[in-house]
Enzyme design. Structure first.
Site, mmCIF file in Angstrom:
data_model
loop_
_atom_site.group_PDB
_atom_site.id
_atom_site.type_symbol
_atom_site.label_atom_id
_atom_site.label_comp_id
_atom_site.label_asym_id
_atom_site.label_seq_id
_atom_site.Cartn_x
_atom_site.Cartn_y
_atom_site.Cartn_z
ATOM 1 N N LYS A 80 -3.776 3.123 8.257
ATOM 2 C CA LYS A 80 -2.588 3.988 8.365
ATOM 3 C C LYS A 80 -1.708 3.858 7.122
ATOM 4 O O LYS A 80 -1.812 2.879 6.373
ATOM 5 C CB LYS A 80 -1.795 3.637 9.630
ATOM 6 N N TYR A 87 24.489 -1.631 -12.758
ATOM 7 C CA TYR A 87 25.572 -1.087 -11.919
ATOM 8 C C TYR A 87 26.345 -2.244 -11.290
ATOM 9 O O TYR A 87 25.768 -3.260 -10.903
ATOM 10 C CB TYR A 87 24.981 -0.216 -10.816
HETATM 11 C C1 LIG Z 1 -0.644 -1.382 12.619
HETATM 12 C C2 LIG Z 1 -1.445 -1.704 13.814
HETATM 13 C C3 LIG Z 1 -2.508 -2.607 13.724
HETATM 14 C C4 LIG Z 1 -2.771 -3.443 12.489
HETATM 15 O O1 LIG Z 1 -1.837 -4.487 12.468
HETATM 16 P P1 LIG Z 1 -1.784 -5.580 11.292
HETATM 17 O O2 LIG Z 1 -0.686 -6.476 11.691
HETATM 18 O O3 LIG Z 1 -1.482 -4.826 10.050
HETATM 19 O O4 LIG Z 1 -3.104 -6.243 11.239
HETATM 20 C C5 LIG Z 1 -3.314 -2.753 14.842
HETATM 21 N N1 LIG Z 1 -3.053 -2.087 15.999
HETATM 22 C C6 LIG Z 1 -2.003 -1.230 16.120
HETATM 23 C C7 LIG Z 1 -1.773 -0.537 17.419
HETATM 24 C C8 LIG Z 1 -1.162 -1.028 15.030
HETATM 25 O O5 LIG Z 1 -0.111 -0.204 15.158
#
Ligand SMILES: *Cc1c(COP(=O)(O)O)cnc(C)c1O
Length: 382
Positions: A54, A273
């Site tokens: 993702k 800044y």
């Molecule tokens: C993002 C996610 C993962 C992966 O989690 P990590 O901590 O990055 O290994 C797995 N399952 C779900 C439902 C997620 O949202």
């Protein structure tokens, strides 16, 4: 070509760069090594290892990351949104692709067209998916066990079981849940969610089950079930890094930007800044990246004048002065002249400046720093 780019393009050293963009260098060998570390852990309990891609593979790019994992034998991918799944399907016609956050009233047609498997999290979504498919709708069911984000509730589960007409119309590929606190090895939530998930699983004895993210893989074999879903670990962050004071995984990402100017300033002068006043005569370097590229402003604390340590040619240098949109200033005072040539790539995080240090200073996680790296940064693969 602009003038500044010309003088930055010196060819004298391999550390020099060939463009003014910040660079996110992704070490695909390290990625594959991390996949194998996690897969080997999963295999101890007969579990299969999927890959979570993702958010553009946690900022590192869908295409090359997915290709490297696919070539290593990873055939199951998870994405958050249906649009991410469509993109991935274009690259991998045969992959099993789960969509974690489908929105069935809008996404059903795309899910069907691109053979994406939704992780269904409410009864309405289940009904819409069945209506879109007729019978044998391929699906995962995402059950709530304690994180209270997307997930079917205990009442939903009771309804599904008391009248099995919905279940009969699904081609159930997976039941799953997600851990809230797996990065905290001692958290009581882990055991509680594990027990809750086992109770749900008893109702689906013939369906593969999945609970563990990266941290869950490391919690032990009882968390593995049939499929594990690591994301962050593939990309090089060990979720128990702080608790274990070290990593079982290899860093994958190096985020760096070129040094564009060096200046010698007197103690009473100021940088950036808000005019952070210098405490001593200083040599300051200006790097061409900033918060627009994902370098958080919280990496410099104006009150204490404390800054995240970046690295330049193997030397550590703290950020000094507020992070701007396109520039950051660093303190090069103690660094030998030959190690701070214009055009040197300065590492914000990577092998020499652990992302975990930057995350701790900014009060955030490696996840956020990875996914914040902007589209302006050039992705390079080694
Ligand atoms: C993002 C996610 C993962 C992966 O989690 P990590 O901590 O990055 O290994 C797995 N399952 C779900 C439902 C997620 O949202």
């Amino acid at each position: 070509m602009i003038q500044s780019q010309k003088h930055l393009q010196t060819k004298s050293s391999p550390a020099q760069f060939s463009g003014t963009s910040p660079q996110l260098t992704v070490d695909l060998g390290a990625l594959v090594s991390n996949f194998n570390t996690l897969r080997n852990a999963a295999q101890q309990s007969g579990s299969t290892c999927a890959g979570v891609l993702k958010a553009n593979s946690y900022g590192m790019g869908y295409e090359r990351v997915a290709e490297a994992l696919w070539a290593e034998g990873c055939k199951t991918f998870f994405v958050a949104l249906v649009g991410e799944g469509v993109k991935l399907r274009g690259l991998f016609p045969k992959a099993t692709i789960y969509v974690l956050s489908p929105y069935l009233s809008l996404d059903a047609d795309l899910l069907r067209e691109y053979h994406l498997i939704p992780c269904l999290y409410d009864l309405d979504g289940i009904d819409l998916w069945i209506a879109a498919n007729g019978t044998a709708a391929p699906a995962a069911l995402h059950f709530e066990t304690g994180i209270n984000r997307l997930g079917l509730s205990t009442q939903d589960l009771e309804q599904l079981l008391s009248n099995r007409s919905r279940l009969n119309k699904l081609d159930l590929k997976l039941i799953m849940s997600h851990l809230s606190s797996a990065d905290e090895q001692q958290s009581e939530h882990n055991q509680q969610q594990l027990e809750a998930f086992k109770r749900i699983r008893n109702e689906f004895p013939n369906t593969p089950a999945s609970l563990a993210n990266t941290a869950g893989v490391f919690l032990g074999t009882e968390y593995h079930f049939d499929l594990v879903r690591p994301g962050i670990g593939l990309y090089g962050h060990d979720p128990h890094y702080y608790e274990n004071q070290g990593s079982r995984l290899k860093p994958v990402a190096t985020f760096a930007a070129p040094l564009a100017q060096v200046k010698n300033l007197k103690a009473e002068e100021a940088v950036g800044y808000g005019a952070t006043k210098l405490d001593r005569d200083s040599t300051i370097g200006v790097i061409l990246c900033g918060y627009a590229d994902g370098v958080m402003r919280a990496l410099f604390k104006p009150d204490s004048k404390e800054g995240h340590q970046v690295s330049i040619n193997g030397y550590k240098a703290p950020i000094l002065g507020r992070v701007s949109m396109d520039m950051i200033t660093i303190d090069l005072t103690t660094i030998p002249k030959e190690a701070r040539a214009i055009g040197s790539m300065v590492e914000i995080f990577g092998n020499h400046s652990p992302v975990e240090n930057a995350a701790a200073m900014a009060g955030t996680s490696a996840y956020e720093l990875f996914t914040r790296v902007s589209g302006r940064a050039v992705r390079k693969y080694v």
